[in-house]
Design a protein around this motif. Structure first.
Motif, PDB file in Angstrom:
ATOM      1  N   ARG A  22       0.827  -1.217   0.000  1.00  0.00           N
ATOM      2  CA  ARG A  22       0.000   0.000   0.000  1.00  0.00           C
ATOM      3  C   ARG A  22       0.860   1.265   0.000  1.00  0.00           C
ATOM      4  O   ARG A  22       0.497   2.302  -0.553  1.00  0.00           O
ATOM      5  CB  ARG A  22      -0.931  -0.065   1.213  1.00  0.00           C
ATOM      6  N   SER A 171       0.170   4.971   4.916  1.00  0.00           N
ATOM      7  CA  SER A 171       1.249   5.331   4.000  1.00  0.00           C
ATOM      8  C   SER A 171       2.579   4.766   4.477  1.00  0.00           C
ATOM      9  O   SER A 171       3.532   4.695   3.717  1.00  0.00           O
ATOM     10  CB  SER A 171       1.391   6.845   3.928  1.00  0.00           C
ATOM     11  N   TRP A 259     -12.261   9.483  11.634  1.00  0.00           N
ATOM     12  CA  TRP A 259     -12.896   9.002  10.404  1.00  0.00           C
ATOM     13  C   TRP A 259     -13.954   7.951  10.734  1.00  0.00           C
ATOM     14  O   TRP A 259     -15.090   8.011  10.267  1.00  0.00           O
ATOM     15  CB  TRP A 259     -11.826   8.460   9.460  1.00  0.00           C
ATOM     16  N   ASP A 353      -1.654  17.703   6.058  1.00  0.00           N
ATOM     17  CA  ASP A 353      -2.490  16.660   5.444  1.00  0.00           C
ATOM     18  C   ASP A 353      -3.630  16.350   6.405  1.00  0.00           C
ATOM     19  O   ASP A 353      -3.880  15.199   6.751  1.00  0.00           O
ATOM     20  CB  ASP A 353      -1.662  15.397   5.154  1.00  0.00           C
ATOM     21  N   HIS A 355      -6.968  15.507   7.841  1.00  0.00           N
ATOM     22  CA  HIS A 355      -8.276  14.930   7.516  1.00  0.00           C
ATOM     23  C   HIS A 355      -8.698  14.079   8.705  1.00  0.00           C
ATOM     24  O   HIS A 355      -7.935  13.934   9.675  1.00  0.00           O
ATOM     25  CB  HIS A 355      -8.235  14.147   6.191  1.00  0.00           C
ATOM     26  N   LEU A 356      -9.911  13.533   8.650  1.00  0.00           N
ATOM     27  CA  LEU A 356     -10.442  12.872   9.846  1.00  0.00           C
ATOM     28  C   LEU A 356      -9.630  11.645  10.255  1.00  0.00           C
ATOM     29  O   LEU A 356      -9.602  11.283  11.434  1.00  0.00           O
ATOM     30  CB  LEU A 356     -11.917  12.504   9.610  1.00  0.00           C
ATOM     31  N   GLN A 358      -6.618  11.499  10.598  1.00  0.00           N
ATOM     32  CA  GLN A 358      -5.410  11.965  11.304  1.00  0.00           C
ATOM     33  C   GLN A 358      -5.745  12.479  12.696  1.00  0.00           C
ATOM     34  O   GLN A 358      -4.910  13.141  13.321  1.00  0.00           O
ATOM     35  CB  GLN A 358      -4.745  13.122  10.539  1.00  0.00           C
ATOM     36  N   ASP A 371       0.207  12.328  12.757  1.00  0.00           N
ATOM     37  CA  ASP A 371       0.678  12.254  11.365  1.00  0.00           C
ATOM     38  C   ASP A 371       0.924  13.626  10.738  1.00  0.00           C
ATOM     39  O   ASP A 371       0.261  14.013   9.782  1.00  0.00           O
ATOM     40  CB  ASP A 371      -0.300  11.433  10.521  1.00  0.00           C
ATOM     41  N   PRO A 376       2.014  12.633   1.760  1.00  0.00           N
ATOM     42  CA  PRO A 376       3.199  11.830   1.439  1.00  0.00           C
ATOM     43  C   PRO A 376       3.639  11.901  -0.009  1.00  0.00           C
ATOM     44  O   PRO A 376       4.805  11.626  -0.301  1.00  0.00           O
ATOM     45  CB  PRO A 376       2.787  10.402   1.817  1.00  0.00           C
ATOM     46  N   SER A 399     -12.898  16.266   4.337  1.00  0.00           N
ATOM     47  CA  SER A 399     -13.048  14.968   4.985  1.00  0.00           C
ATOM     48  C   SER A 399     -14.485  14.732   5.455  1.00  0.00           C
ATOM     49  O   SER A 399     -15.004  13.618   5.357  1.00  0.00           O
ATOM     50  CB  SER A 399     -12.057  14.866   6.151  1.00  0.00           C
ATOM     51  N   TYR A 402     -16.178  13.762   2.507  1.00  0.00           N
ATOM     52  CA  TYR A 402     -15.789  12.402   2.138  1.00  0.00           C
ATOM     53  C   TYR A 402     -16.641  11.374   2.878  1.00  0.00           C
ATOM     54  O   TYR A 402     -17.024  10.343   2.329  1.00  0.00           O
ATOM     55  CB  TYR A 402     -14.316  12.165   2.516  1.00  0.00           C
ATOM     56  N   LYS A 455      -7.293  20.256  -2.625  1.00  0.00           N
ATOM     57  CA  LYS A 455      -7.302  18.999  -1.868  1.00  0.00           C
ATOM     58  C   LYS A 455      -8.088  17.931  -2.628  1.00  0.00           C
ATOM     59  O   LYS A 455      -7.688  16.768  -2.692  1.00  0.00           O
ATOM     60  CB  LYS A 455      -7.900  19.253  -0.480  1.00  0.00           C
ATOM     61  N   TYR A 458      -5.930  16.663  -5.349  1.00  0.00           N
ATOM     62  CA  TYR A 458      -4.924  15.755  -4.772  1.00  0.00           C
ATOM     63  C   TYR A 458      -5.556  14.386  -4.507  1.00  0.00           C
ATOM     64  O   TYR A 458      -4.980  13.346  -4.814  1.00  0.00           O
ATOM     65  CB  TYR A 458      -4.383  16.354  -3.466  1.00  0.00           C
ATOM     66  N   GLU A 459      -6.762  14.419  -3.924  1.00  0.00           N
ATOM     67  CA  GLU A 459      -7.450  13.162  -3.609  1.00  0.00           C
ATOM     68  C   GLU A 459      -7.728  12.353  -4.868  1.00  0.00           C
ATOM     69  O   GLU A 459      -7.625  11.117  -4.851  1.00  0.00           O
ATOM     70  CB  GLU A 459      -8.787  13.459  -2.903  1.00  0.00           C
ATOM     71  N   TYR A 462      -4.584  10.686  -5.678  1.00  0.00           N
ATOM     72  CA  TYR A 462      -4.307   9.689  -4.630  1.00  0.00           C
ATOM     73  C   TYR A 462      -5.193   8.447  -4.824  1.00  0.00           C
ATOM     74  O   TYR A 462      -4.709   7.316  -4.800  1.00  0.00           O
ATOM     75  CB  TYR A 462      -4.559  10.331  -3.260  1.00  0.00           C
ATOM     76  N   ARG A 467      -6.668   3.759  -4.485  1.00  0.00           N
ATOM     77  CA  ARG A 467      -7.973   3.139  -4.228  1.00  0.00           C
ATOM     78  C   ARG A 467      -8.932   3.541  -5.342  1.00  0.00           C
ATOM     79  O   ARG A 467      -9.846   4.331  -5.127  1.00  0.00           O
ATOM     80  CB  ARG A 467      -8.543   3.614  -2.878  1.00  0.00           C
TER      81      ARG A 467
END
Ligand SMILES: Nc1ncnc2c1ncn2[C@@H]1O[C@H](COP(=O)(O)OP(=O)(O)O)[C@@H](O)[C@H]1O
Ligand SMILES: O=P(O)(O)O[C@H]1O[C@H](CO)[C@@H](O[C@H]2O[C@H](CO)[C@@H](O)[C@H](O)[C@H]2O)[C@H](O)[C@H]1O
Length: 497
Positions: A22, A171, A259, A353, A355-356, A358, A371, A376, A399, A402, A455, A458-459, A462, A467
């Motif tokens: 991963r 990560s 999250w 970075d 988000h929930l 973290q 984090d 990353p 988030s 999300y 963001k 970026y997602e 990512y 995913r």
């Protein structure tokens, strides 16, 4: 182990194992990894060798270097089948079992001791690089208030009762330790993150979190120690790169990350606004401590230009990586142009970075942020310079959306209700942030919008790489962001100046 010095290629099955993980940044193409660094640790067990290779993925234009610690055992390690990378047969015909080291208790113990003792590794078998451990100046959790520690600094070392690798979408690779004192007393547990993608320079996960802990912040776990190492890199002045390899900190057991907490609340349609608001307060408190403890920068025209250029470059990369974004290019540029004209706050160190995933909800302590590595996929120099605090706020707003996207994927009929639920959380988060920071959105609103769009872009990259099933979530957000104002305004967020 011969013929495995610097510059040599890793065995094909080890390279292909790495490429399936991963944490490997770029999959789907043949990968050949070559060694650029190598060091070893004493295992304390006969028949067990511990080595760490730093390996270069030369096929990656970013020339990513990964950390690959392995143990080699004469005899298979019971219960570690999932961590078995390969079985080698030596010239003597004897088999050697090669494991992903974080899952091997021999490595886990040796790594922790390296930090607690401030020790140095031995170079690898055919020469190579060196790593050293550092104790970070905060006591191990459970140590006495006077600063005395249970870490070895004052004469005793904890015993590792057990260690295991944290499962999930990460990560990096984290090891959780159960520890005991010399009298058998249970000590507070520790989590050690083994960084996978290595970078020349200080990793903000270590430096930012340690700075906050030293400033007395309760919003971060206390650091324990770190490992720093070097590897060959012709791009540096002396041909050697140096950076953080691992980071150990207080482990907060039995907690859920935000999250999961938020997803649960969204699925049950449970009011989450009070907690979202206190998360906004926690984020602002961390920003305030960082602005106080680390350098800040005036947003000069040159800096504004550099940040906006960064947004544009990332958007270009996103459009190149995700062809469905092509038609949005002019609208994306319009959002960035408006941000360039907005009023800018002073730049400072941020999470980078946020988000929930973290944030942890710790009983009796509240929200704790983890984090601080930043995104990353981004270069380290982008993650270690003063930045715009709205970037973190935008990450958290994304988030919440999300979470709504995830629930509506599970139950498409609930899309309207769950979007309204997330909008209420976003408003409450902004209220809490605004109240604690005193920062007014007002003329800075186009900045927040630009960072939210950035963001989401970026997602999209990512998710495409990691995913693909999740890609529709950021794509839908980008479409919505560019079609309407989806960041709900709030009466508590002052709209002027
Ligand atoms: N100090 C800690 N205490 C408890 N859980 C933690 C701690 N640090 C991290 N975690 C858990 O591990 C997960 C992954 O940690 P993170 O730092 O985000 O690693 P990565 O960089 O590999 O994504 C977090 O989402 C959290 O659930
Ligand atoms: O692994 P990291 O925690 O450093 O962060 C990376 O992975 C995250 C996914 O695990 C990714 O976050 C995205 O998914 C989250 C839900 O799993 C969601 O809360 C975030 O809003 C969304 O960005 C993160 O962007 C990436 O850097």
């Amino acid at each position: 182990m011969t013929g495995n010095g610097l510059g040599s290629a890793l065995p094909t099955d080890v390279s292909s194992w790495a490429a399936r993980q991963r944490w490997f940044a770029d999959t789907g193409r043949p990968v050949e990894l070559s060694r650029v660094g190598c060091w070893s640790l004493p295992s304390g067990e006969p028949g067990v060798l511990i080595r760490t290779d730093c390996v270069l993925d030369a096929g990656d234009p970013r020339r990513t270097v990964y950390q690959l610690p392995v143990t080699e055992r004469d005899v298979a390690l019971p219960g570690a089948e999932a961590a078995l990378i390969t079985i080698l047969t030596g010239a003597d015909g004897r088999r050697r079992f090669v494991y992903d080291a974080p899952a091997d208790p021999a490595y886990a113990r040796a790594l922790l001791l390296l930090m607690l003792r401030g020790g140095r590794s031995a170079p690898g078998p055919d020469g190579g690089s060196v790593a050293h451990g550092e104790l970070l100046p905060t006591p191990l959790p459970g140590g006495d208030e006077s600063g005395g520690s249970e870490s070895g600094a004052d004469g005793f070392e904890p015993t590792v009762v057990s260690s295991h690798v944290l499962r999930g979408e990460q990560s990096n690779t984290s090891i959780i330790y159960e520890l005991a004192g010399p009298d058998g007393r249970v000590l507070a547990p520790v989590i050690c993150k083994v960084f996978r993608a290595l970078h020349h320079g200080d990793n903000p996960d270590v430096t930012v979190q340690s700075t906050l802990a030293r400033a007395g912040s309760h919003f971060v776990p206390r650091p324990v120690g770190c490992v720093v190492g070097d590897w060959a890199d012709p791009r540096t002045a002396d041909g050697t790169a140096r950076g953080h390899l691992a980071f150990a900190q207080e482990f907060l057991p039995g907690v859920e990350d935000a999250w999961r907490v938020v997803l649960g609340a969204a699925r049950r349609n449970e009011d989450f606004t009070a907690r979202a608001r206190s998360l906004g307060v926690a984020t602002a408190a961390v920003h305030a401590d960082l602005a106080h403890a680390m350098p800040t920068t005036e947003p000069t025209a040159e800096i504004v230009g550099t940040v906006i250029d960064g947004l544009r470059a990332r958007a270009r990369r996103a459009v190149a990586e995700v062809p469905a974004l092509d038609r949005y290019a002019p609208a994306i540029e319009a959002v960035f142009a408006a941000a360039a004209e907005a009023s800018w706050p002073r730049l400072q160190r941020i999470h980078g970075d946020l988000h929930l995933g973290q944030v942890l909800l710790v009983p009796g302590r509240g929200w704790v942020l983890v984090d601080f590595e930043g995104e990353p996929l981004s270069p380290l120099e982008d993650r270690t310079r003063a930045d715009v605090p709205w970037r973190d706020v935008a990450g958290m707003l994304r988030s919440f959306s999300y979470a709504a996207g995830t629930v509506s994927r599970e139950a498409p009929g609930r899309t309207g209700a769950v979007t309204a639920w997330a909008d209420a959380c976003r408003r409450a988060f902004l209220d809490g942030y605004s109240e604690r920071s005193g920062r007014s959105l007002g003329e800075q609103r186009p900045l927040l919008d630009a960072f939210e769009l950035d963001k989401a872009l970026y997602e999209a990259v990512y998710e495409k790489l990691n995913r693909p099933d999740w890609l529709p979530i950021p794509l839908a957000a980008i479409d919505a962001l560019l079609s309407q104002d989806v960041v709900p305004r709030s009466s508590a967020v002052r709209e002027s100046g």
